[in-house]
Design a protein around this motif. Structure first.
Motif, PDB file in Angstrom:
ATOM      1  N   ASP A 264       0.815  -1.210   0.000  1.00 46.32           N
ATOM      2  CA  ASP A 264       0.000   0.000   0.000  1.00 46.32           C
ATOM      3  C   ASP A 264       0.852   1.264   0.000  1.00 46.32           C
ATOM      4  O   ASP A 264       0.315   2.360  -0.012  1.00 46.32           O
ATOM      5  CB  ASP A 264      -0.938   0.006   1.211  1.00 46.32           C
ATOM      6  N   ARG A 265       2.172   1.127   0.033  1.00 45.57           N
ATOM      7  CA  ARG A 265       3.035   2.295   0.033  1.00 45.57           C
ATOM      8  C   ARG A 265       3.699   2.503  -1.329  1.00 45.57           C
ATOM      9  O   ARG A 265       4.435   3.467  -1.523  1.00 45.57           O
ATOM     10  CB  ARG A 265       4.089   2.169   1.137  1.00 45.57           C
ATOM     11  N   GLU A 266       3.466   1.590  -2.254  1.00 49.92           N
ATOM     12  CA  GLU A 266       3.923   1.752  -3.628  1.00 49.92           C
ATOM     13  C   GLU A 266       3.106   0.815  -4.510  1.00 49.92           C
ATOM     14  O   GLU A 266       2.458  -0.103  -4.020  1.00 49.92           O
ATOM     15  CB  GLU A 266       5.416   1.439  -3.762  1.00 49.92           C
ATOM     16  N   TYR A 267       3.137   1.063  -5.813  1.00 51.40           N
ATOM     17  CA  TYR A 267       2.438   0.177  -6.728  1.00 51.40           C
ATOM     18  C   TYR A 267       3.250   0.057  -8.012  1.00 51.40           C
ATOM     19  O   TYR A 267       3.917   1.006  -8.429  1.00 51.40           O
ATOM     20  CB  TYR A 267       1.026   0.683  -7.022  1.00 51.40           C
ATOM     21  N   PRO A 268       3.225  -1.126  -8.646  1.00 53.72           N
ATOM     22  CA  PRO A 268       3.972  -1.304  -9.897  1.00 53.72           C
ATOM     23  C   PRO A 268       3.458  -0.362 -10.974  1.00 53.72           C
ATOM     24  O   PRO A 268       2.271  -0.038 -11.022  1.00 53.72           O
ATOM     25  CB  PRO A 268       3.700  -2.769 -10.266  1.00 53.72           C
ATOM     26  N   CYS A 269       4.357   0.083 -11.835  1.00 54.78           N
ATOM     27  CA  CYS A 269       3.947   0.958 -12.934  1.00 54.78           C
ATOM     28  C   CYS A 269       4.872   0.738 -14.125  1.00 54.78           C
ATOM     29  O   CYS A 269       5.930   0.115 -14.002  1.00 54.78           O
ATOM     30  CB  CYS A 269       3.979   2.430 -12.506  1.00 54.78           C
ATOM     31  N   ASP A 270       4.452   1.232 -15.265  1.00 52.52           N
ATOM     32  CA  ASP A 270       5.292   1.177 -16.452  1.00 52.52           C
ATOM     33  C   ASP A 270       6.390   2.224 -16.360  1.00 52.52           C
ATOM     34  O   ASP A 270       6.271   3.226 -15.640  1.00 52.52           O
ATOM     35  CB  ASP A 270       4.450   1.433 -17.704  1.00 52.52           C
ATOM     36  N   ALA A 271       7.464   2.001 -17.083  1.00 51.94           N
ATOM     37  CA  ALA A 271       8.522   3.010 -17.171  1.00 51.94           C
ATOM     38  C   ALA A 271       7.954   4.288 -17.769  1.00 51.94           C
ATOM     39  O   ALA A 271       7.085   4.249 -18.645  1.00 51.94           O
ATOM     40  CB  ALA A 271       9.667   2.485 -18.028  1.00 51.94           C
ATOM     41  N   VAL A 272       8.424   5.418 -17.270  1.00 45.66           N
ATOM     42  CA  VAL A 272       7.949   6.706 -17.764  1.00 45.66           C
ATOM     43  C   VAL A 272       9.018   7.320 -18.666  1.00 45.66           C
ATOM     44  O   VAL A 272      10.194   6.927 -18.611  1.00 45.66           O
ATOM     45  CB  VAL A 272       7.623   7.654 -16.594  1.00 45.66           C
TER      46      VAL A 272
ATOM     47  N   GLU B  45      17.985   1.271 -17.799  1.00 44.33           N
ATOM     48  CA  GLU B  45      17.582   0.172 -18.675  1.00 44.33           C
ATOM     49  C   GLU B  45      17.614  -1.157 -17.920  1.00 44.33           C
ATOM     50  O   GLU B  45      18.560  -1.456 -17.192  1.00 44.33           O
ATOM     51  CB  GLU B  45      18.520   0.114 -19.884  1.00 44.33           C
ATOM     52  N   GLY B  46      16.542  -1.930 -18.061  1.00 45.16           N
ATOM     53  CA  GLY B  46      16.487  -3.247 -17.441  1.00 45.16           C
ATOM     54  C   GLY B  46      15.841  -3.287 -16.070  1.00 45.16           C
ATOM     55  O   GLY B  46      15.669  -4.364 -15.485  1.00 45.16           O
ATOM     56  N   TYR B  47      15.482  -2.135 -15.531  1.00 43.43           N
ATOM     57  CA  TYR B  47      14.851  -2.090 -14.214  1.00 43.43           C
ATOM     58  C   TYR B  47      13.335  -2.244 -14.312  1.00 43.43           C
ATOM     59  O   TYR B  47      12.723  -1.870 -15.308  1.00 43.43           O
ATOM     60  CB  TYR B  47      15.139  -0.753 -13.524  1.00 43.43           C
ATOM     61  N   GLN B  48      12.734  -2.781 -13.252  1.00 44.86           N
ATOM     62  CA  GLN B  48      11.289  -2.731 -13.077  1.00 44.86           C
ATOM     63  C   GLN B  48      10.955  -1.457 -12.294  1.00 44.86           C
ATOM     64  O   GLN B  48      11.752  -0.984 -11.504  1.00 44.86           O
ATOM     65  CB  GLN B  48      10.799  -3.954 -12.304  1.00 44.86           C
ATOM     66  N   TRP B  49       9.755  -0.916 -12.530  1.00 44.16           N
ATOM     67  CA  TRP B  49       9.371   0.362 -11.947  1.00 44.16           C
ATOM     68  C   TRP B  49       8.232   0.191 -10.946  1.00 44.16           C
ATOM     69  O   TRP B  49       7.326  -0.600 -11.152  1.00 44.16           O
ATOM     70  CB  TRP B  49       8.919   1.335 -13.036  1.00 44.16           C
TER      71      TRP B  49
ATOM     72  N   LYS C 194      16.686  -5.540 -11.335  1.00 36.32           N
ATOM     73  CA  LYS C 194      17.699  -5.722 -12.367  1.00 36.32           C
ATOM     74  C   LYS C 194      18.801  -6.613 -11.813  1.00 36.32           C
ATOM     75  O   LYS C 194      19.404  -6.307 -10.780  1.00 36.32           O
ATOM     76  CB  LYS C 194      18.277  -4.372 -12.795  1.00 36.32           C
ATOM     77  N   THR C 195      19.071  -7.705 -12.483  1.00 35.60           N
ATOM     78  CA  THR C 195      20.042  -8.683 -12.006  1.00 35.60           C
ATOM     79  C   THR C 195      21.421  -8.056 -11.802  1.00 35.60           C
ATOM     80  O   THR C 195      21.954  -7.401 -12.695  1.00 35.60           O
ATOM     81  CB  THR C 195      20.165  -9.852 -13.007  1.00 35.60           C
ATOM     82  N   GLY C 196      21.951  -8.244 -10.602  1.00 33.10           N
ATOM     83  CA  GLY C 196      23.287  -7.751 -10.301  1.00 33.10           C
ATOM     84  C   GLY C 196      23.384  -6.252 -10.098  1.00 33.10           C
ATOM     85  O   GLY C 196      24.496  -5.720  -9.985  1.00 33.10           O
ATOM     86  N   ALA C 197      22.253  -5.569 -10.047  1.00 37.31           N
ATOM     87  CA  ALA C 197      22.274  -4.109  -9.908  1.00 37.31           C
ATOM     88  C   ALA C 197      21.487  -3.704  -8.660  1.00 37.31           C
ATOM     89  O   ALA C 197      20.475  -4.318  -8.324  1.00 37.31           O
ATOM     90  CB  ALA C 197      21.668  -3.439 -11.137  1.00 37.31           C
ATOM     91  N   PRO C 198      21.920  -2.662  -7.966  1.00 37.35           N
ATOM     92  CA  PRO C 198      21.215  -2.219  -6.759  1.00 37.35           C
ATOM     93  C   PRO C 198      19.934  -1.480  -7.097  1.00 37.35           C
ATOM     94  O   PRO C 198      19.766  -0.958  -8.200  1.00 37.35           O
ATOM     95  CB  PRO C 198      22.228  -1.269  -6.097  1.00 37.35           C
ATOM     96  N   ASP C 199      19.022  -1.434  -6.139  1.00 34.92           N
ATOM     97  CA  ASP C 199      17.822  -0.629  -6.310  1.00 34.92           C
ATOM     98  C   ASP C 199      18.198   0.849  -6.374  1.00 34.92           C
ATOM     99  O   ASP C 199      19.175   1.291  -5.760  1.00 34.92           O
ATOM    100  CB  ASP C 199      16.853  -0.831  -5.137  1.00 34.92           C
ATOM    101  N   LEU C 200      17.399   1.607  -7.115  1.00 30.22           N
ATOM    102  CA  LEU C 200      17.604   3.050  -7.234  1.00 30.22           C
ATOM    103  C   LEU C 200      16.271   3.757  -7.004  1.00 30.22           C
ATOM    104  O   LEU C 200      15.205   3.147  -7.087  1.00 30.22           O
ATOM    105  CB  LEU C 200      18.119   3.405  -8.637  1.00 30.22           C
ATOM    106  N   PHE C 201      16.352   5.050  -6.716  1.00 33.26           N
ATOM    107  CA  PHE C 201      15.152   5.877  -6.627  1.00 33.26           C
ATOM    108  C   PHE C 201      15.286   7.041  -7.597  1.00 33.26           C
ATOM    109  O   PHE C 201      16.365   7.616  -7.748  1.00 33.26           O
ATOM    110  CB  PHE C 201      14.941   6.398  -5.208  1.00 33.26           C
TER     111      PHE C 201
END
Length: 270
Positions: free
Chosen positions: A4-12, A23-27, A45-52
């Motif tokens: 309830d604090r976030e929801y999946p979305c398409d890349a903007v 590139e390659g991240y889920q949003w 993203k495999t092998g990559a840290p989360d970003l904001f």
């Protein structure tokens, strides 16, 4: 994170300068603390840290620029997100940051009722450390005179979200909040380095300890009640006894209710 604090979305759509980094991240889009802009968590993203990624236009773009500058300064003193990319145009700004490990203090308090006293004590300890940064080293001003000027600008521009006021001010207008603040002035100031928006959603914890803070666009020299009031209000959502525990652990022996009320009113306008 809680669904309830976030929801999946398409890349903007993003500027070309950030495309290869994302590139390659889920949003996922955040539901908390957007302040008129948009906040996205990039993950998976495999092998990559989360970003904001923060994005805003007009006045919000200026706020994002303020945060970028403050992040780079505050990193000398405390663990904060690292700026991975920043792009600003005349009316738009994008800020890409690393994710600080852990969960928000809100999530910890919500999930661990039996550990709440220890969590609150850790928050107070962290805030004392933040407030101990020498004022002489801070180049940013966020005192109530400065914040009042910004608040007046937001009221006049119609940017204040009146339907999001705290329960005590439900049904108020921004002008009523403004008038109530004026009735509390003048007041003495106790200038220190403050976070500016020290809420439970902006403090990150891991294994019972505070490991960093986010949303630092309001960092600057101000009265300590700028931070005390916001966290005090947040803790009241869980248990009023936690409010007193926080104040005691921080070192407040005589609560200045005038300053507390002023800063709670001020926060409604941002």
């Amino acid at each position: 994170m809680n669904v309830d604090r976030e929801y999946p979305c398409d890349a903007v759509p993003i500027p070309a300068g950030l495309f290869t980094l994302l590139e390659g991240y889920q949003w996922a889009r955040e539901n908390v603390g957007e302040s008129g802009g948009a906040v996205y968590r990039l993950h998976g993203k495999t092998g990559a840290p989360d970003l904001f990624l923060k994005h805003g236009r007009s006045a919000v773009a200026g706020d994002i620029t303020d945060e970028m500058v403050r992040l780079r300064w505050l990193a000398r003193h405390f663990p904060v997100p690292i700026v991975e990319g920043f792009i600003a145009t005349q009316d738009e700004a994008w800020l890409l940051m690393t994710a600080v490990p852990g969960q928000t203090a809100y999530q910890f308090l919500d999930a661990q009722p039996d550990a709440r006293v220890g969590i609150v004590e850790a928050l107070a300890t962290f805030l004392r450390r933040l407030h101990a940064i020498p004022v002489s080293e801070c180049p940013f001003t966020s005192d109530h005179a400065y914040r009042l000027a910004r608040a007046r600008e937001r009221i006049d521009a119609g940017l204040v979200e009146e339907d999001d006021f705290d329960d005590e001010r439900e049904g108020w207008t921004a002008e009523q909040v403004w008038k109530a603040m004026q009735g509390l002035l003048p007041m003495p100031s106790d200038p220190i380095v403050t976070h500016g928006d020290f809420s439970l959603d902006n403090i990150l914890m891991l294994d019972g300890e505070v490991v960093g803070c986010i949303d630092v666009g309001r960092v600057g020299i101000a009265d300590r009640y700028q931070d005390l009031a916001i966290l005090w209000s947040c803790l009241g959502e869980f248990d009023p006894s936690l409010q007193q525990r926080f104040l005691t652990q921080y070192g407040v022996t005589d609560l200045d209710r005038r300053k507390l009320q002023f800063h709670l009113l001020l926060d409604e306008l941002f």
